[in-house]
Design a protein around this motif. Structure first.
Motif, PDB file in Angstrom:
ATOM      1  N   SER A 152      -4.084   1.271   6.292  1.00  0.00           N
ATOM      2  CA  SER A 152      -4.435   2.541   5.662  1.00  0.00           C
ATOM      3  C   SER A 152      -3.905   2.595   4.235  1.00  0.00           C
ATOM      4  O   SER A 152      -3.083   1.763   3.839  1.00  0.00           O
ATOM      5  CB  SER A 152      -3.836   3.698   6.470  1.00  0.00           C
ATOM      6  N   PRO A 153      -4.336   3.581   3.446  1.00  0.00           N
ATOM      7  CA  PRO A 153      -3.846   3.704   2.066  1.00  0.00           C
ATOM      8  C   PRO A 153      -2.338   3.905   1.969  1.00  0.00           C
ATOM      9  O   PRO A 153      -1.742   3.663   0.927  1.00  0.00           O
ATOM     10  CB  PRO A 153      -4.597   4.936   1.544  1.00  0.00           C
ATOM     11  N   CYS A 170      -6.301  -6.524  -3.768  1.00  0.00           N
ATOM     12  CA  CYS A 170      -7.396  -7.260  -3.124  1.00  0.00           C
ATOM     13  C   CYS A 170      -7.605  -8.616  -3.787  1.00  0.00           C
ATOM     14  O   CYS A 170      -7.831  -9.629  -3.116  1.00  0.00           O
ATOM     15  CB  CYS A 170      -8.681  -6.440  -3.176  1.00  0.00           C
ATOM     16  N   VAL A 174      -5.182  -0.960  -5.815  1.00  0.00           N
ATOM     17  CA  VAL A 174      -5.877  -1.579  -4.696  1.00  0.00           C
ATOM     18  C   VAL A 174      -6.737  -2.751  -5.155  1.00  0.00           C
ATOM     19  O   VAL A 174      -6.784  -3.793  -4.502  1.00  0.00           O
ATOM     20  CB  VAL A 174      -6.733  -0.537  -3.947  1.00  0.00           C
ATOM     21  N   LEU A 214      -9.591  -4.947   3.448  1.00  0.00           N
ATOM     22  CA  LEU A 214      -8.244  -4.395   3.344  1.00  0.00           C
ATOM     23  C   LEU A 214      -8.125  -3.091   4.118  1.00  0.00           C
ATOM     24  O   LEU A 214      -7.218  -2.921   4.948  1.00  0.00           O
ATOM     25  CB  LEU A 214      -7.894  -4.167   1.867  1.00  0.00           C
ATOM     26  N   TYR A 215      -9.054  -2.159   3.873  1.00  0.00           N
ATOM     27  CA  TYR A 215      -8.972  -0.842   4.509  1.00  0.00           C
ATOM     28  C   TYR A 215      -9.310  -0.884   5.999  1.00  0.00           C
ATOM     29  O   TYR A 215      -8.986   0.048   6.731  1.00  0.00           O
ATOM     30  CB  TYR A 215      -9.887   0.145   3.794  1.00  0.00           C
ATOM     31  N   ARG A 216      -9.958  -1.957   6.430  1.00  0.00           N
ATOM     32  CA  ARG A 216     -10.226  -2.090   7.866  1.00  0.00           C
ATOM     33  C   ARG A 216      -8.950  -2.438   8.634  1.00  0.00           C
ATOM     34  O   ARG A 216      -8.828  -2.163   9.826  1.00  0.00           O
ATOM     35  CB  ARG A 216     -11.285  -3.175   8.096  1.00  0.00           C
ATOM     36  N   ARG A 227     -12.147  -5.035  -0.621  1.00  0.00           N
ATOM     37  CA  ARG A 227     -11.560  -3.705  -0.390  1.00  0.00           C
ATOM     38  C   ARG A 227     -11.888  -3.227   1.023  1.00  0.00           C
ATOM     39  O   ARG A 227     -11.058  -2.620   1.696  1.00  0.00           O
ATOM     40  CB  ARG A 227     -12.118  -2.724  -1.427  1.00  0.00           C
ATOM     41  N   GLN A 228     -13.103  -3.513   1.485  1.00  0.00           N
ATOM     42  CA  GLN A 228     -13.518  -3.111   2.828  1.00  0.00           C
ATOM     43  C   GLN A 228     -12.641  -3.780   3.883  1.00  0.00           C
ATOM     44  O   GLN A 228     -12.210  -3.145   4.859  1.00  0.00           O
ATOM     45  CB  GLN A 228     -14.985  -3.474   3.053  1.00  0.00           C
ATOM     46  N   ARG A 260      -4.046  -0.251  11.007  1.00  0.00           N
ATOM     47  CA  ARG A 260      -5.218   0.265  11.676  1.00  0.00           C
ATOM     48  C   ARG A 260      -5.532  -0.664  12.847  1.00  0.00           C
ATOM     49  O   ARG A 260      -4.922  -1.724  12.972  1.00  0.00           O
ATOM     50  CB  ARG A 260      -6.372   0.366  10.676  1.00  0.00           C
ATOM     51  N   MET A 296       0.830  -1.201   0.000  1.00  0.00           N
ATOM     52  CA  MET A 296       0.000   0.000   0.000  1.00  0.00           C
ATOM     53  C   MET A 296       0.867   1.256   0.000  1.00  0.00           C
ATOM     54  O   MET A 296       1.861   1.345   0.686  1.00  0.00           O
ATOM     55  CB  MET A 296      -0.918   0.009   1.215  1.00  0.00           C
TER      56      MET A 296
END
Length: 204
Positions: A188-189, A173, A169, A183-185, A180-181, A194, A162
């Motif tokens: 971070s980009p 994934c 992205v 991954l972002y949970r 994607r949800q 997180r 990332m």
């Protein structure tokens, strides 16, 4: 100017920074230029480290007692020192395994270069293992359907990927087999952990 950073893992008073403080003062750090956190090295929330890094200026040198006082992991450490170097700030480690690191000297830069190479090697190994595992799963017919959950190996690959130029992205994934949800949970980009990602790595 010399600036010192100290950290202990527990905030309940059972650990103190006295030894670190004495070493940093003996190395010439002004008592008013000492920053101190009481938090696990794996936690993102280290306000005094953030304040310390923000307050450093070109020509300053950051001193730490041991290398593990500064970084959450090898990748975080390498990124932190690269950032300091780009800003014209040195890093010096006083004792422990990283005592040869002093980025204000040629030999110290060489030693840290080895650390950076090891971090890159670690990322490549994780990437290869993850891709091989996904290929094996596909060969067994585990294609499509509900995405598989995030794993420590997948998370480390996501952290390494990332924020890098050229990383898509959607492709990442697909490669990891997560949404994607999901991954972002976990990340971070820019590749930082997180809360869900931190919990996953702490438990493994």
């Amino acid at each position: 100017m010399l600036v010192g950073y100290m950290r202990v893992s527990k905030a309940d008073g059972s650990q103190t920074t006295d030894l670190q403080r004495d070493a940093l003062l003996a190395a010439g750090v002004d008592p008013l230029k000492l920053y101190e956190d009481h938090a696990s090295g794996k936690k993102d929330d280290r306000p005094q480290l953030a304040a310390c890094l923000k307050g450093l200026n070109a020509g300053d040198t950051l001193l730490v007692w041991k290398l593990d006082r500064l970084g959450r992991d090898l990748r975080h450490l390498v990124n932190t020192v690269h950032n300091l170097t780009e800003r014209g700030i040195g890093l010096k480690v006083l004792t422990g395994e990283g005592a040869a690191i002093d980025t204000t000297t040629a030999s110290g830069k060489l030693v840290f270069g080895i650390f950076a190479a090891l971090a890159e090697f670690e990322r490549e190994l994780i990437s290869e293992r993850t891709i091989a595992g996904l290929a094996s799963a596909r060969a067994r017919g585990r294609n499509g359907g509900r995405p598989y959950k995030m794993t420590p190996a997948k998370l480390r690959l996501a952290m390494a990927s990332m924020g890098k130029p050229g990383t898509k992205v959607s492709d990442l994934c697909t490669e990891l087999g997560v949404s994607r949800q999901t991954l972002y949970r976990h990340v971070s980009p820019t590749g930082e952990l997180r809360p869900d990602g931190s919990k996953l790595l702490v438990g493994n």
